[in-house]
Scaffold this motif. Structure first.
Motif, short mmCIF file in Angstrom:
data_model
loop_
_atom_site.label_atom_id
_atom_site.label_comp_id
_atom_site.label_asym_id
_atom_site.label_seq_id
_atom_site.Cartn_x
_atom_site.Cartn_y
_atom_site.Cartn_z
N SER A 87 -1.45 -3.53 -0.20
CA SER A 87 -2.80 -3.66 0.23
C SER A 87 -2.87 -3.07 1.62
CB SER A 87 -3.11 -4.96 0.42
OG SER A 87 -4.15 -5.20 1.12
N SER A 88 -1.63 -3.11 2.24
CA SER A 88 -1.56 -2.26 3.76
C SER A 88 -1.33 -0.99 3.60
CB SER A 88 -0.35 -3.05 4.33
OG SER A 88 -0.47 -4.42 4.61
N CYS A 89 -0.61 -0.52 2.67
CA CYS A 89 -0.64 0.88 2.38
C CYS A 89 -1.78 1.71 1.68
CB CYS A 89 0.57 1.26 1.31
SG CYS A 89 2.40 0.83 1.91
N VAL A 90 -2.43 1.07 1.10
CA VAL A 90 -3.85 1.70 0.59
C VAL A 90 -4.63 1.79 1.94
CG1 VAL A 90 -5.84 0.92 -0.61
CG2 VAL A 90 -3.73 0.77 -1.74
N ALA A 91 -4.62 0.54 2.74
CA ALA A 91 -5.80 0.59 3.84
C ALA A 91 -5.21 1.87 4.97
CB ALA A 91 -5.60 -0.81 4.88
N LEU A 92 -4.06 2.15 4.77
CA LEU A 92 -3.54 3.30 5.63
C LEU A 92 -3.84 4.64 4.81
CD1 LEU A 92 0.04 1.87 6.91
CD2 LEU A 92 -2.15 2.33 7.95
N GLY A 93 -4.33 4.82 3.62
CA GLY A 93 -4.68 5.93 3.09
C GLY A 93 -3.67 6.50 2.12
N HIS A 94 -2.53 5.73 1.65
CA HIS A 94 -1.59 6.19 0.95
C HIS A 94 -1.90 6.19 -0.51
CE1 HIS A 94 0.66 7.02 4.33
NE2 HIS A 94 0.58 5.51 4.84
N HIS A 95 -1.26 6.88 -1.35
CA HIS A 95 -1.56 6.74 -2.77
C HIS A 95 -0.59 5.76 -3.36
CE1 HIS A 95 -4.13 10.09 -2.99
NE2 HIS A 95 -3.12 10.96 -2.16
N VAL A 96 -0.86 4.49 -3.96
CA VAL A 96 -0.01 3.44 -4.24
C VAL A 96 0.10 2.93 -5.77
CG1 VAL A 96 0.37 1.08 -3.76
CG2 VAL A 96 -0.40 2.51 -1.93
N THR A 97 1.22 2.81 -6.12
CA THR A 97 1.54 2.39 -7.57
C THR A 97 2.47 1.15 -7.41
OG1 THR A 97 1.28 4.59 -8.68
CG2 THR A 97 2.52 2.87 -9.95
N VAL A 98 1.99 -0.06 -8.04
CA VAL A 98 2.74 -1.17 -8.08
C VAL A 98 3.31 -1.41 -9.52
CG1 VAL A 98 2.74 -3.78 -7.86
CG2 VAL A 98 1.30 -2.40 -6.23
N VAL A 99 4.73 -1.63 -9.55
CA VAL A 99 5.37 -1.70 -10.86
C VAL A 99 5.68 -3.29 -11.11
CG1 VAL A 99 7.46 -1.05 -12.42
CG2 VAL A 99 6.09 0.50 -10.73
#
Length: 571
Positions: free
Chosen positions: A168-180
């Motif tokens: 959630s924090s990484c998305v808020a910072l504008g990054h492309h996030v994948t959770v495995v």
């Protein structure tokens, strides 16, 4: 020595661990009347700080480092303790009544509170640059530094609470996030399949990509090397599915039930005052949490975490930087940053030769008392009455009971706190309290999961046992109180008197907004903090000072109730 005739005959008590549970233990010792020598040993060089914001506000930059402080110079001085920070405990010697430190010093002691917490479980294999765990302030500093250098491709291994909050924090910072996530759904052990499905949808609605039902095979790096992981190749010994921060299989290397070797007929002789020049707060400590208005003390110069205090094995540094995560099904996920959130290991390695029974933590009775009556364990490292749970109630409620039993010399009170946690993900607040039975049914009693805000109650054999709320704090607080009263009645104890136990809270006042929280762990629920309520931290009576969380009432000279005949280490 100061306090030679102090409570229960304990001239010196050593608290090993200087995080939330250790700080609460030190507070409880003074609040319950212990006026002897108090030593607090901490492997990290930092004064006690709040860990859960590390994956949320601190990671995004919304919360400054100063806001993490759990105490200040004023309280640390008032506790009149010797703070030995930046040095780990390397062994416990029950025969000679001493805690051995990693810098070679010994701390002769009459009582020990074990509060060494847990260490983030790492991926096996070499450590590449760009691969992070998130457990300590230094971990968070390193990860935050990487996330401020432009848009990154972030792969998070593990869909538990730490992984979800970090995503959630990484998305808020504008990054492309994948959770495995290795399991079909994240958080099923904690929430059950119905509510876990809702949390899975939070990732998708929040802007992260969620891959479930697959594990990690290996990491790839710029050198062309690979770091194999469970499920990579036939013939490799699997360590269990990665990506589920609820998968916590006890590891044999952490120890097994043992028989205490010390069975002398009488008490062991007290050591003379052989610890020269007790090390107290430094006159010129390094400012480790800037902006607090005080400079947290530091003693010693050891590393933030030493192997002697760690539950995780050392891994060799590897050349190169991570470039991709290869999954067991053959898919390749390009990655600039990888965050590993696959659970935690209790820090018990330093106790390997102590004679204490170790199995996924320090084995204790229902009152946090180990087979050595002068040794108690609290928080993430303690396996209390068969269960180890890394939640807020472990770190803040267990110390009161453990200290009372330590001063009494035997178990006079049991832990009866109701598990509670909260988590912030993608703008939603998730709260949970109670015990979810595997066969429990869940019923939505208010709101609608489809609209994002709801309250659900778990029931087993016709009785409510737990509650989950999303963005409905007031209805949750009402149900939480009902569950707590029911739990106290079943446990045969009831709330602390006077004033009752602390309720979920958030403090807003002269010191700003601060929430005290705990972290996820095997064998129990994952605690993410306390919840807003009107007024201070507790109801009336001796409780926590709403300004700094310290105890009010029961001064240094007060006598602790229930002190009985002490048993000795060797008896």
């Amino acid at each position: 020595m100061t306090g030679r005739g102090s409570a229960g005959g304990l001239a010196t008590v050593t608290v090993v661990g200087a995080s939330l549970a250790g700080l609460h233990a030190a507070r409880e010792l003074r609040a319950q009347g212990y006026d002897g020598r108090l030593v607090v040993v901490g492997a990290e060089p930092h004064a006690p700080y709040d860990r859960p914001p590390l994956s949320k506000g601190f990671l995004t930059g919304a919360s400054p480092e100063a806001s993490l402080a759990l105490t200040d110079g004023e309280e640390m001085a008032a506790l009149d303790a010797e703070w030995r920070l930046g040095v780990a405990a390397s062994a416990l010697d029950p025969r000679d009544r001493a805690v051995l430190l990693s810098d070679g010093r010994r701390v002769p002691t009459d009582g020990v509170v074990i509060a060494t917490g847990a260490t983030a479980r790492p991926l096996p294999g070499p450590r590449y640059a760009g691969v992070h765990t998130l457990r300590t302030l230094d971990d968070a500093r390193a990860l935050r530094g990487e996330l401020t250098n432009g848009t990154r491709r972030v792969v998070i291994i593990g869909g538990g609470f730490i992984g979800a909050e970090t995503a959630s924090s990484c998305v808020a910072l504008g990054h492309h996030v994948t959770v495995v996530e290795a399991a079909p759904l994240p958080l099923v052990p904690q929430l059950g399949p119905d509510m876990a499905a809702f949390c899975a949808d939070l990732h998708r609605r929040g802007g992260a990509r969620l891959l479930t039902g697959t594990s990690v095979a290996r990491l790839r790096s710029t050198t062309g090397g690979t770091s194999p992981h469970p499920g990579a190749d036939a013939g490799r010994t699997p360590l269990g599915p990665l990506g589920a921060d609820a998968v916590r299989t006890p590891l044999g290397s952490l120890g097994a039930d043992t028989t205490l070797p010390y069975s002398g007929a009488g008490p062991a002789p007290l050591l003379p005052d052989a610890d020269p020049a007790p090390l107290r707060i430094s006159a010129d400590p390094a400012p480790l949490l800037p902006g607090t208005g005080s400079t947290p003390p530091r003693t010693g110069a050891g590393p933030a975490l030493l192997p002697a205090n760690s539950g995780a094995p050392d891994r060799p540094e590897a050349p190169g930087r991570v470039t991709a995560v290869e999954l067991a099904d053959g898919r390749l996920l390009p990655a600039d940053v990888v965050v590993v959130g696959i659970g935690a290991l209790p820090n018990t390695a330093w106790l390997a030769n102590s004679g204490l029974p170790l199995r996924d933590g320090v084995l204790c009775d229902e009152g946090c008392v180990t087979p050595l009556p002068q040794v108690v364990a609290v928080g993430d490292v303690a396996r209390v009455n068969g269960a180890r749970a890394e939640h807020w109630t472990s770190a803040t409620e267990q110390p009161r009971v453990a200290v009372r039993n330590l001063l009494a010399g035997h178990t006079v009170e049991s832990v009866t706190a109701l598990p509670y946690f909260w988590s912030d993900q993608y703008g939603s607040r998730i709260q949970f309290a109670g015990h979810r039975h595997p066969d429990a049914t869940v019923r939505v009693v208010e709101g609608d999961p489809g609209e994002g805000a709801f309250l659900a109650v778990y029931e087993h054999e016709g009785r409510p046992t737990a509650a989950l709320a999303v963005d409905l704090p007031r209805p949750f607080l009402r149900v939480w109180r009902e569950l707590r009263a029911r739990h106290a009645a079943v446990a045969g104890g009831g709330d602390r008197s006077p004033g009752g136990r602390a309720e979920p809270y958030e403090v807003r006042g002269a010191l700003g907004s601060r929430t005290a929280q705990a972290r996820a762990g095997p064998g129990g629920l994952v605690s993410r903090g306390r919840e807003p309520r009107a007024g201070g931290r507790t109801q009336e009576g001796g409780g926590l000072d709403p300004r700094r969380g310290r105890r009010s009432g029961g001064g240094r000279g007060a006598r602790a109730a229930g002190r009985g005949t002490r048993q000795e280490w060797d008896s």
